[in-house]
Design an enzyme around this catalytic site. Sequence first.
Site, PDB file in Angstrom:
ATOM      1  N   LEU A  32     -13.789   0.301  19.863  1.00  0.00           N
ATOM      2  CA  LEU A  32     -12.682  -0.600  20.216  1.00  0.00           C
ATOM      3  C   LEU A  32     -12.243  -1.472  19.028  1.00  0.00           C
ATOM      4  CD1 LEU A  32     -13.781  -1.617  23.852  1.00  0.00           C
ATOM      5  CD2 LEU A  32     -12.310   0.277  23.144  1.00  0.00           C
ATOM      6  N   ASN A  34      -9.867  -0.794  17.050  1.00  0.00           N
ATOM      7  CA  ASN A  34      -8.401  -0.777  16.958  1.00  0.00           C
ATOM      8  C   ASN A  34      -7.778  -0.340  18.282  1.00  0.00           C
ATOM      9  OD1 ASN A  34      -6.035  -1.172  15.388  1.00  0.00           O
ATOM     10  ND2 ASN A  34      -5.792   1.050  15.192  1.00  0.00           N
ATOM     11  N   SER A 123      -4.964  15.091   8.490  1.00  0.00           N
ATOM     12  CA  SER A 123      -3.628  14.523   8.351  1.00  0.00           C
ATOM     13  C   SER A 123      -2.843  15.264   7.282  1.00  0.00           C
ATOM     14  CB  SER A 123      -3.786  13.053   7.940  1.00  0.00           C
ATOM     15  OG  SER A 123      -2.551  12.530   7.513  1.00  0.00           O
ATOM     16  N   TYR A 147      -7.417   6.521   2.055  1.00  0.00           N
ATOM     17  CA  TYR A 147      -7.413   7.051   3.437  1.00  0.00           C
ATOM     18  C   TYR A 147      -7.296   8.578   3.417  1.00  0.00           C
ATOM     19  CZ  TYR A 147      -5.337   8.689   7.790  1.00  0.00           C
ATOM     20  OH  TYR A 147      -5.052   9.428   8.910  1.00  0.00           O
ATOM     21  N   LYS A 151      -9.980  11.922   4.474  1.00  0.00           N
ATOM     22  CA  LYS A 151      -9.682  13.119   5.282  1.00  0.00           C
ATOM     23  C   LYS A 151     -10.017  14.387   4.496  1.00  0.00           C
ATOM     24  CE  LYS A 151      -8.059  11.107   8.996  1.00  0.00           C
ATOM     25  NZ  LYS A 151      -8.842  11.126  10.237  1.00  0.00           N
ATOM     26  N   ASN A 197       3.847   1.693  10.620  1.00  0.00           N
ATOM     27  CA  ASN A 197       4.600   2.933  10.816  1.00  0.00           C
ATOM     28  C   ASN A 197       5.969   2.664  11.414  1.00  0.00           C
ATOM     29  OD1 ASN A 197       1.429   4.075  11.614  1.00  0.00           O
ATOM     30  ND2 ASN A 197       2.547   4.844   9.850  1.00  0.00           N
TER      31      ASN A 197
HETATM   32  P1  NAD Z   1      -6.097   4.646  16.563  1.00  0.00           P
HETATM   33  O1  NAD Z   1      -6.532   3.569  15.651  1.00  0.00           O
HETATM   34  O2  NAD Z   1      -5.217   4.289  17.702  1.00  0.00           O
HETATM   35  O3  NAD Z   1      -7.365   5.435  17.142  1.00  0.00           O
HETATM   36  C1  NAD Z   1      -8.566   5.563  16.436  1.00  0.00           C
HETATM   37  C2  NAD Z   1      -9.677   5.050  17.346  1.00  0.00           C
HETATM   38  O4  NAD Z   1     -10.934   5.187  16.693  1.00  0.00           O
HETATM   39  C3  NAD Z   1      -9.511   3.574  17.724  1.00  0.00           C
HETATM   40  O5  NAD Z   1      -9.567   3.463  19.128  1.00  0.00           O
HETATM   41  C4  NAD Z   1     -10.690   2.891  17.047  1.00  0.00           C
HETATM   42  O6  NAD Z   1     -11.145   1.784  17.795  1.00  0.00           O
HETATM   43  C5  NAD Z   1     -11.702   4.008  16.975  1.00  0.00           C
HETATM   44  N1  NAD Z   1     -12.690   3.903  15.909  1.00  0.00           N
HETATM   45  C6  NAD Z   1     -12.473   3.647  14.590  1.00  0.00           C
HETATM   46  N2  NAD Z   1     -13.646   3.664  13.928  1.00  0.00           N
HETATM   47  C7  NAD Z   1     -14.619   3.933  14.834  1.00  0.00           C
HETATM   48  C8  NAD Z   1     -16.036   4.075  14.757  1.00  0.00           C
HETATM   49  N3  NAD Z   1     -16.691   3.913  13.601  1.00  0.00           N
HETATM   50  N4  NAD Z   1     -16.717   4.373  15.882  1.00  0.00           N
HETATM   51  C9  NAD Z   1     -16.065   4.517  17.056  1.00  0.00           C
HETATM   52  N5  NAD Z   1     -14.735   4.380  17.203  1.00  0.00           N
HETATM   53  C10 NAD Z   1     -14.032   4.098  16.096  1.00  0.00           C
HETATM   54  O7  NAD Z   1      -5.413   5.772  15.672  1.00  0.00           O
HETATM   55  P2  NAD Z   1      -4.691   7.116  16.108  1.00  0.00           P
HETATM   56  O8  NAD Z   1      -3.289   7.046  15.627  1.00  0.00           O
HETATM   57  O9  NAD Z   1      -4.958   7.402  17.533  1.00  0.00           O
HETATM   58  O10 NAD Z   1      -5.443   8.140  15.159  1.00  0.00           O
HETATM   59  C11 NAD Z   1      -6.490   8.984  15.617  1.00  0.00           C
HETATM   60  C12 NAD Z   1      -6.944   9.869  14.468  1.00  0.00           C
HETATM   61  O11 NAD Z   1      -5.839  10.640  14.001  1.00  0.00           O
HETATM   62  C13 NAD Z   1      -7.455   9.081  13.261  1.00  0.00           C
HETATM   63  O12 NAD Z   1      -8.575   9.761  12.727  1.00  0.00           O
HETATM   64  C14 NAD Z   1      -6.298   9.127  12.297  1.00  0.00           C
HETATM   65  O13 NAD Z   1      -6.728   9.049  10.958  1.00  0.00           O
HETATM   66  C15 NAD Z   1      -5.703  10.502  12.604  1.00  0.00           C
HETATM   67  N6  NAD Z   1      -4.274  10.596  12.226  1.00  0.00           N
HETATM   68  C16 NAD Z   1      -3.390   9.698  12.743  1.00  0.00           C
HETATM   69  C17 NAD Z   1      -2.045   9.769  12.360  1.00  0.00           C
HETATM   70  C18 NAD Z   1      -1.036   8.771  12.878  1.00  0.00           C
HETATM   71  O14 NAD Z   1       0.032   8.652  12.254  1.00  0.00           O
HETATM   72  N7  NAD Z   1      -1.291   8.077  13.989  1.00  0.00           N
HETATM   73  C19 NAD Z   1      -1.615  10.781  11.483  1.00  0.00           C
HETATM   74  C20 NAD Z   1      -2.548  11.687  10.995  1.00  0.00           C
HETATM   75  C21 NAD Z   1      -3.900  11.588  11.388  1.00  0.00           C
HETATM   76  N1  UFG Z   2       9.516   3.296   6.951  1.00  0.00           N
HETATM   77  C1  UFG Z   2      10.486   2.319   6.759  1.00  0.00           C
HETATM   78  N2  UFG Z   2      10.226   1.073   7.254  1.00  0.00           N
HETATM   79  C2  UFG Z   2       9.081   0.750   7.920  1.00  0.00           C
HETATM   80  C3  UFG Z   2       8.115   1.762   8.117  1.00  0.00           C
HETATM   81  C4  UFG Z   2       8.360   3.024   7.600  1.00  0.00           C
HETATM   82  O1  UFG Z   2      11.525   2.572   6.159  1.00  0.00           O
HETATM   83  O2  UFG Z   2       8.914  -0.399   8.330  1.00  0.00           O
HETATM   84  C5  UFG Z   2       9.798   4.653   6.434  1.00  0.00           C
HETATM   85  C6  UFG Z   2       8.834   5.080   5.343  1.00  0.00           C
HETATM   86  O3  UFG Z   2       9.259   4.612   4.089  1.00  0.00           O
HETATM   87  C7  UFG Z   2       8.863   6.596   5.499  1.00  0.00           C
HETATM   88  C8  UFG Z   2       9.090   6.805   7.010  1.00  0.00           C
HETATM   89  O4  UFG Z   2       9.620   5.580   7.492  1.00  0.00           O
HETATM   90  O5  UFG Z   2       9.960   7.124   4.799  1.00  0.00           O
HETATM   91  C9  UFG Z   2       7.816   7.120   7.775  1.00  0.00           C
HETATM   92  O6  UFG Z   2       6.829   6.123   7.488  1.00  0.00           O
HETATM   93  P1  UFG Z   2       5.512   5.936   8.364  1.00  0.00           P
HETATM   94  O7  UFG Z   2       4.750   4.795   7.800  1.00  0.00           O
HETATM   95  O8  UFG Z   2       5.839   5.894   9.810  1.00  0.00           O
HETATM   96  O9  UFG Z   2       4.741   7.342   8.139  1.00  0.00           O
HETATM   97  P2  UFG Z   2       4.184   8.003   6.816  1.00  0.00           P
HETATM   98  O10 UFG Z   2       4.850   9.338   6.700  1.00  0.00           O
HETATM   99  O11 UFG Z   2       4.270   7.101   5.661  1.00  0.00           O
HETATM  100  O12 UFG Z   2       2.643   8.178   7.149  1.00  0.00           O
HETATM  101  C10 UFG Z   2       2.146   8.541   8.448  1.00  0.00           C
HETATM  102  C11 UFG Z   2       0.770   7.917   8.644  1.00  0.00           C
HETATM  103  C12 UFG Z   2      -0.203   8.520   7.690  1.00  0.00           C
HETATM  104  C13 UFG Z   2      -0.191   9.997   7.845  1.00  0.00           C
HETATM  105  C14 UFG Z   2       1.193  10.559   7.655  1.00  0.00           C
HETATM  106  C15 UFG Z   2       1.231  12.039   7.869  1.00  0.00           C
HETATM  107  O13 UFG Z   2       0.843   6.512   8.443  1.00  0.00           O
HETATM  108  O14 UFG Z   2      -1.484   8.045   7.980  1.00  0.00           O
HETATM  109  O15 UFG Z   2       2.084   9.935   8.559  1.00  0.00           O
HETATM  110  O16 UFG Z   2       0.639  12.365   9.077  1.00  0.00           O
HETATM  111  F1  UFG Z   2      -1.026  10.549   6.934  1.00  0.00           F
END
Ligand code: NAD
Ligand code: UFG
Length: 345
Positions: A32, A34, A123, A147, A151, A197
Amino acid sequence: MILLTGGAGYIGSHVCMALLDAGLDVVAVDNLSNSNKASLERVQSICGRSLVFRHADIRDEAAIYDILRCCGVTAVIHLAGLKAVGDSNVQPITYYENNVLGTMRLVSAMTKAKVKTLVFSSSATVYGIPTYLPLDEKHPLGPTNPYGRTKLFIEEMLKDLHRSDDEWRIGILRYFNPVGAHESGLVGEDPLGVPNNLLPFVAQVAIGRRDKLTIWGNDYDTPDGTGIRDFIHVVDLASGHLSALRHLKEPGLLTVNLGTGAGSSVLDVVRTFEAVSGRPIPYAIGERRAGDVAICYADPTLAERVLGWKSTRSLAQMCSDHWCWQSKNPDGYRGAEHPERSSDF
Ligand code: NAD
Ligand code: UFG
């Protein structure tokens, strides 16, 4: 029984629904850090089925081993991790400790418990700066931040694990940009603090929590000058995990993109969000954000060919479902937890 790490998080709560809807049993583990377990309470009410929740950390190998054995787990979907790119530049060791060490401990507990089926959330960030588009799985890897490197290192570790013991069944899923929410509007993304994001920021502008969006650069070599990404509906993404799990009936290791194959610009997102929400999204143009690439989108054909999976939901659906969640839950899950429920359930 499927162990879902990070199950209370944004993607985890949607994967949980996909598993429950498919008739599978789930034990969700989350520290929990995040998230809020109200997400899983809502998952249960939407699906009309219960799940097991354990408040635990993946770095606690003994706790994970106990959960694997006591719950009769047969496969693990591993989503737990820290995911803020900017934060990872400031606190790299925290990211390596949580994501890499956490995965090492998880896999070690799995080995001891003889559970050798794993789906891992990687990712598109592992590709780094695209040298060609669309990005297929053979594209060179070169993440540009800590980050992304966590991965990549985990991917390499899992490949070594598979080489050392071919009983392992491993699916590495490279997500592109997950957005949207469950159609009920009860479960969605609930970022702490200022969203990094695009979609969560846009949604908070629409609901009035923030004055305006800053668009990070409009001088990219793209049709409207703003960055282009492959946004994928989180419900489509979640169903990809089920497809991966079904594919892992035989030993092997598969690395696959989960994206739509279509790119949308930041301005496309702003205009689509305005249209579906009926709210204006004021914005200003800022400097380019360090580390951003101009264009990033997937070649999703491997997932379709091997997993029989492809995304179906449009950008309008992504924005509309994101807006439904945001407008029904202006403050996310805050205050939504069941007051009498203990930490585990
Ligand atoms: P999120 O933060 O909502 O979910 C991650 C969850 O993992 C959270 O609930 C957090 O509390 C839990 N957590 C973190 N560290 C932990 C630990 N040590 N032990 C137990 N629980 C732990 O994020 P999300 O967007 O749901 O992402 C899930 C996964 O997908 C992550 O591994 C993230 O890197 C990957 N991912 C997300 C995105 C994106 O844009 N959301 C893109 C590519 C990959
Ligand atoms: N952007 C803005 N203003 C904002 C936020 C984002 O203009 O306030 C723009 C960024 O510059 C980018 C696009 O919106 O051009 C998308 O940005 P995000 O931050 O939503 O997403 P990213 O592509 O940068 O990265 C996300 C996750 C990463 C992941 C990646 C690919 O944050 O962890 O997608 O899965 F690795």
